[in-house]
Design a protein around this motif. Sequence first.
Motif, mmCIF file in Angstrom:
data_model
loop_
_atom_site.group_PDB
_atom_site.id
_atom_site.type_symbol
_atom_site.label_atom_id
_atom_site.label_comp_id
_atom_site.label_asym_id
_atom_site.label_seq_id
_atom_site.Cartn_x
_atom_site.Cartn_y
_atom_site.Cartn_z
ATOM 1 N N VAL A 1 0.843 -1.436 -0.503
ATOM 2 C CA VAL A 1 0.242 -0.105 -0.098
ATOM 3 C C VAL A 1 1.085 1.045 0.440
ATOM 4 O O VAL A 1 0.892 1.907 -0.867
ATOM 5 C CB VAL A 1 -1.235 -0.091 0.955
ATOM 6 C CG1 VAL A 1 -1.598 1.247 1.560
ATOM 7 C CG2 VAL A 1 -2.501 -0.988 1.250
ATOM 8 N N LEU B 1 0.976 4.250 -2.631
ATOM 9 C CA LEU B 1 0.357 5.335 -2.442
ATOM 10 C C LEU B 1 1.518 6.499 -3.004
ATOM 11 O O LEU B 1 1.522 7.795 -3.628
ATOM 12 C CB LEU B 1 -0.015 5.842 -1.118
ATOM 13 C CG LEU B 1 -1.108 5.396 -0.570
ATOM 14 C CD1 LEU B 1 -0.759 5.443 1.289
ATOM 15 C CD2 LEU B 1 -1.584 6.127 -1.127
ATOM 16 N N ILE C 1 1.024 6.540 -6.497
ATOM 17 C CA ILE C 1 0.101 7.527 -7.129
ATOM 18 C C ILE C 1 0.886 9.272 -6.298
ATOM 19 O O ILE C 1 0.561 9.952 -7.466
ATOM 20 C CB ILE C 1 -0.936 7.891 -5.769
ATOM 21 C CG1 ILE C 1 -2.098 5.922 -6.879
ATOM 22 C CG2 ILE C 1 -2.065 8.226 -6.075
ATOM 23 C CD1 ILE C 1 -2.877 5.361 -5.456
ATOM 24 N N PRO D 1 -6.502 10.989 -3.236
ATOM 25 C CA PRO D 1 -7.983 9.738 -3.135
ATOM 26 C C PRO D 1 -8.179 9.414 -2.144
ATOM 27 O O PRO D 1 -7.244 9.697 -1.497
ATOM 28 C CB PRO D 1 -7.340 8.854 -3.666
ATOM 29 C CG PRO D 1 -5.967 8.557 -4.682
ATOM 30 C CD PRO D 1 -5.731 10.010 -4.186
ATOM 31 N N GLU E 1 -9.743 7.191 1.726
ATOM 32 C CA GLU E 1 -9.215 6.054 1.707
ATOM 33 C C GLU E 1 -10.309 5.000 1.306
ATOM 34 O O GLU E 1 -9.588 4.010 1.707
ATOM 35 C CB GLU E 1 -9.519 6.421 3.355
ATOM 36 C CG GLU E 1 -8.358 7.156 3.937
ATOM 37 C CD GLU E 1 -8.681 7.519 6.008
ATOM 38 O OE1 GLU E 1 -9.689 6.232 6.359
ATOM 39 O OE2 GLU E 1 -7.878 7.909 6.104
ATOM 40 N N GLN F 1 -11.383 5.016 -1.443
ATOM 41 C CA GLN F 1 -11.055 5.007 -2.659
ATOM 42 C C GLN F 1 -10.156 3.456 -3.403
ATOM 43 O O GLN F 1 -9.668 2.521 -3.356
ATOM 44 C CB GLN F 1 -11.140 6.121 -3.453
ATOM 45 C CG GLN F 1 -10.957 5.679 -5.231
ATOM 46 C CD GLN F 1 -10.624 6.647 -5.757
ATOM 47 O OE1 GLN F 1 -11.288 7.946 -5.742
ATOM 48 N NE2 GLN F 1 -9.617 6.795 -6.540
ATOM 49 N N LEU F 2 -9.365 3.736 -1.781
ATOM 50 C CA LEU F 2 -8.041 3.099 -1.629
ATOM 51 C C LEU F 2 -7.925 1.898 -1.803
ATOM 52 O O LEU F 2 -6.889 1.710 -1.678
ATOM 53 C CB LEU F 2 -6.871 4.326 -0.781
ATOM 54 C CG LEU F 2 -6.154 5.735 -1.737
ATOM 55 C CD1 LEU F 2 -5.692 6.190 -0.506
ATOM 56 C CD2 LEU F 2 -4.935 5.498 -2.496
ATOM 57 N N HIS G 1 -9.103 0.090 -4.390
ATOM 58 C CA HIS G 1 -8.000 -0.122 -5.099
ATOM 59 C C HIS G 1 -7.489 -0.895 -4.972
ATOM 60 O O HIS G 1 -6.020 -1.577 -5.805
ATOM 61 C CB HIS G 1 -7.368 1.098 -5.626
ATOM 62 C CG HIS G 1 -5.908 1.450 -6.899
ATOM 63 N ND1 HIS G 1 -6.334 1.232 -7.424
ATOM 64 C CD2 HIS G 1 -5.294 1.236 -6.922
ATOM 65 C CE1 HIS G 1 -5.269 1.035 -8.260
ATOM 66 N NE2 HIS G 1 -4.275 1.631 -7.423
ATOM 67 N N VAL H 1 -5.326 0.806 4.925
ATOM 68 C CA VAL H 1 -4.882 2.817 4.099
ATOM 69 C C VAL H 1 -4.789 3.520 5.515
ATOM 70 O O VAL H 1 -3.733 4.594 4.981
ATOM 71 C CB VAL H 1 -5.446 2.302 3.082
ATOM 72 C CG1 VAL H 1 -5.221 4.481 2.474
ATOM 73 C CG2 VAL H 1 -6.205 1.755 2.273
#
Length: 232
Positions: free
Chosen positions: A9, A13, A16, A27, A29, A31-32, A35, A43
């Motif tokens: 994770v 990140l 991203i 984004p 949390e 949504q992450l 994903h 997350v």
Amino acid sequence: MNHPKPYLVRTGLEDILDGLQEGDAFPPERQLAAHFGVARETVRQAVHELLVEGRIERRGRGTVVSRPKLVQPLSLKSYTEGALSTGRRPGRLVATWENVTVDAEVSAALAVSPTERVMHLERVLLADDVRIGLESTYLPLHRFGDLADDFDPTTSLYAAIRARGVVFGSATERIETVLPSPREAALLESTVAMPMLLLNRRSVDSDGVPIEVVRALYRGDRVAFEALLTDG
């Protein structure tokens, strides 16, 4: 190699962030978590690390990519000089300006009697109107009591001191990590859970006579320090 989920994770990140610019929305949390296929708590921990590091920041109900940290040189330059040298606009808000008695440690550092009052100037430090630090300065009144007559506390204190013919000789500084008090967190528009950098400094003039004792608290997510080291 099977890496643990928190590592995957965090590296995700970072990827991203590499594709975003300062001020871009980060984004949420939920949504992450979807994903990466992990629990929101996984997350949340990674996002908290980025917040503490100052890579992202809360803005309103969302999260955005932060501006790079203000890097302050460890030197006898004023905060104004340090901020301007990095392209930031310095500013100050006065929180306290009064004459007080202080504890034995501060009075000894200023070479004044424990019963003697000293000047205490506490200011919130701004960079581009963002609160980044809380500086508390103690000055001996017998040297600098006349500052109350003409000094604008929203400007550089060091410039005012130098204008009185005082030459800074040296300073001893100690930096450590602390958590702020509720009052300090409120003044810095932060939380008591946000790590801060605490700088304690004692400055003397070219004759070794004390000038100031400073306790400065800086937001760890917005400020970093650097020093030039030489051999010898």
